[in-house]
Design a protein around this motif. Structure first.
Motif, PDB file in Angstrom:
ATOM      1  N   UNK A  87      47.015  41.431  26.305  1.00 28.59           N
ATOM      2  CA  UNK A  87      47.956  40.728  27.180  1.00 28.59           C
ATOM      3  C   UNK A  87      49.357  41.332  27.187  1.00 28.59           C
ATOM      4  N   UNK A  88      49.534  42.485  26.562  1.00 32.68           N
ATOM      5  CA  UNK A  88      50.873  43.080  26.443  1.00 32.68           C
ATOM      6  C   UNK A  88      51.471  43.488  27.794  1.00 32.68           C
ATOM      7  N   UNK A  89      50.621  43.715  28.788  1.00 32.93           N
ATOM      8  CA  UNK A  89      51.123  44.118  30.101  1.00 32.93           C
ATOM      9  C   UNK A  89      51.811  42.973  30.846  1.00 32.93           C
ATOM     10  N   UNK A  90      51.653  41.743  30.328  1.00 27.98           N
ATOM     11  CA  UNK A  90      52.252  40.586  30.994  1.00 27.98           C
ATOM     12  C   UNK A  90      53.713  40.389  30.603  1.00 27.98           C
ATOM     13  N   UNK A  91      54.189  41.116  29.592  1.00 26.28           N
ATOM     14  CA  UNK A  91      55.569  40.932  29.116  1.00 26.28           C
ATOM     15  C   UNK A  91      56.221  42.298  28.862  1.00 26.28           C
ATOM     16  N   UNK A  92      57.532  42.283  28.788  1.00 28.51           N
ATOM     17  CA  UNK A  92      58.275  43.502  28.464  1.00 28.51           C
ATOM     18  C   UNK A  92      58.516  43.545  26.961  1.00 28.51           C
ATOM     19  N   UNK A  93      57.994  44.567  26.299  1.00 29.42           N
ATOM     20  CA  UNK A  93      58.072  44.676  24.839  1.00 29.42           C
ATOM     21  C   UNK A  93      59.282  45.509  24.426  1.00 29.42           C
ATOM     22  N   UNK A  94      60.091  44.971  23.538  1.00 22.47           N
ATOM     23  CA  UNK A  94      61.186  45.746  22.938  1.00 22.47           C
ATOM     24  C   UNK A  94      60.656  46.360  21.644  1.00 22.47           C
ATOM     25  N   UNK A  95      60.124  47.566  21.759  1.00 18.93           N
ATOM     26  CA  UNK A  95      59.369  48.172  20.666  1.00 18.93           C
ATOM     27  C   UNK A  95      60.203  48.444  19.415  1.00 18.93           C
ATOM     28  N   UNK A  96      61.482  48.785  19.582  1.00 14.53           N
ATOM     29  CA  UNK A  96      62.322  49.065  18.406  1.00 14.53           C
ATOM     30  C   UNK A  96      62.450  47.829  17.521  1.00 14.53           C
ATOM     31  N   UNK A  97      62.767  46.698  18.138  1.00 13.66           N
ATOM     32  CA  UNK A  97      62.901  45.444  17.381  1.00 13.66           C
ATOM     33  C   UNK A  97      61.559  45.046  16.785  1.00 13.66           C
ATOM     34  N   UNK A  98      60.510  45.113  17.593  1.00 16.75           N
ATOM     35  CA  UNK A  98      59.180  44.721  17.119  1.00 16.75           C
ATOM     36  C   UNK A  98      58.735  45.609  15.966  1.00 16.75           C
ATOM     37  N   UNK A  99      59.032  46.899  16.058  1.00 16.93           N
ATOM     38  CA  UNK A  99      58.663  47.835  14.995  1.00 16.93           C
ATOM     39  C   UNK A  99      59.382  47.542  13.692  1.00 16.93           C
ATOM     40  N   UNK A 100      60.683  47.218  13.778  1.00 21.86           N
ATOM     41  CA  UNK A 100      61.462  46.911  12.566  1.00 21.86           C
ATOM     42  C   UNK A 100      60.934  45.664  11.879  1.00 21.86           C
ATOM     43  N   UNK A 101      60.722  44.618  12.646  1.00 22.91           N
ATOM     44  CA  UNK A 101      60.240  43.362  12.058  1.00 22.91           C
ATOM     45  C   UNK A 101      58.862  43.561  11.432  1.00 22.91           C
ATOM     46  N   UNK A 102      57.994  44.296  12.138  1.00 19.19           N
ATOM     47  CA  UNK A 102      56.638  44.538  11.641  1.00 19.19           C
ATOM     48  C   UNK A 102      56.658  45.337  10.349  1.00 19.19           C
ATOM     49  N   UNK A 103      57.527  46.361  10.287  1.00 18.23           N
ATOM     50  CA  UNK A 103      57.623  47.193   9.087  1.00 18.23           C
ATOM     51  C   UNK A 103      58.060  46.361   7.880  1.00 18.23           C
ATOM     52  N   UNK A 104      59.015  45.460   8.092  1.00 15.77           N
ATOM     53  CA  UNK A 104      59.489  44.606   7.003  1.00 15.77           C
ATOM     54  C   UNK A 104      58.388  43.642   6.561  1.00 15.77           C
ATOM     55  N   UNK A 105      57.642  43.092   7.530  1.00 14.90           N
ATOM     56  CA  UNK A 105      56.534  42.193   7.191  1.00 14.90           C
ATOM     57  C   UNK A 105      55.453  42.934   6.409  1.00 14.90           C
TER      58      UNK A 105
END
Length: 264
Positions: free
Chosen positions: A205-223
């Motif tokens: 479903x990622x095509x339905x929204x605009x992803x801010x990959x930099x922010x998402x990548x940082x949060x994911x890396x910390x998790x």
């Protein structure tokens, strides 16, 4: 607030690594209230964060042979189908304005947050319960248990698709009580199921929204760092002992969301 958000992201991973669930229930509130992301987009981001961190956490359990792949298949396939249907067909049907009475209006974002809060309260009840395994005299047949587990997998998939939570708080009791899976194996298997559910839900479903990959990548890396810490702590700390305390925290958070969204 972002600093607190990154700090909270560590605890998302620690919870997943330590007790095999619960961390994902924190992800959407962290994204909404600490990073200022709208609720609909937060459910999409949550799927990726939870999926990546759970996948990393499952590796150590796979190495130790603490993952039941057959059980993951039984539980996971119905769950994956439900997620795909929910993200692509059910969620888009929810209108931007769900309910209005005078000046009081429930938008799609508020509706999702209230649904999430209800899920948190349900999760807290299951975590606060003292016994994970029920001892009853009547033992259902294995086939009956398998069907029940598959059915619960479908329910988990719908909830995961709607609110972006991995559903570990439902998966682990189902594995332990219905399929008689040992606790450590249930945690490892839960992480595999959560990672598959979440990542497939995200990419479908990622095509339905605009992803801010930099922010998402940082949060994911910390998790991910958090889940590595949690996996190491699980060798020394019994996750079952921490579950009730975490459950009370989740309960307070759920009540806070309801009060904030309805009255402020």
């Amino acid at each position: 607030m972002e600093v607190f958000g990154y700090a909270a992201s560590v605890f998302i991973g620690i919870s997943l690594g330590l007790i095999g669930g619960g961390g994902s229930i924190l992800t959407v509130p962290v994204l909404v209230y600490l990073f200022g992301i709208d609720a609909f987009l937060a459910t999409e981001y949550s799927l990726f964060i939870v999926g990546i961190s759970s996948m990393v956490g499952s590796f150590s359990y796979l190495k130790k042979g603490l993952v039941d792949l057959k059980t993951a298949f039984i539980f996971g396939i119905p769950s994956i189908i439900s997620i795909f249907v929910t993200r692509n067909f059910l969620l888009p049907l929810i209108p931007d304005e769900v309910f209005r009475m005078g000046n009081f209006m429930v938008t799609k974002d508020i509706f999702l947050l209230l649904l999430f809060a209800g899920l948190m309260i349900t999760a807290s009840y299951k975590m606060i319960q003292k016994k994970m395994e029920s001892k009853t005299e009547i033992v259902p047949s294995q086939n009956s248990n398998t069907l029940l587990a598959a059915g619960e997998g479908s329910v988990v998939g719908i909830l995961t698709g709607l609110v972006g939570a991995g559903g570990g708080f439902m998966i682990i009791p189902a594995l332990v009580n219905l399929l008689k899976t040992p606790m450590k194996v249930a945690i490892g298997t839960s992480l595999v199921i959560i990672s598959l559910n979440s990542l497939i839900g995200f990419f479908s479903s990622m095509n339905h929204v605009k992803i801010e990959w930099n922010l998402l990548g940082r949060i994911s890396a910390i998790a991910v760092v958090g889940i590595i810490i949690g996996s190491q702590l699980s060798k020394k700390i019994d996750g079952k002992k921490l579950k009730p305390a975490f459950g009370w925290f989740i309960l307070v958070m759920g009540i806070y969301i309801i009060i904030k969204e309805l009255f402020f």
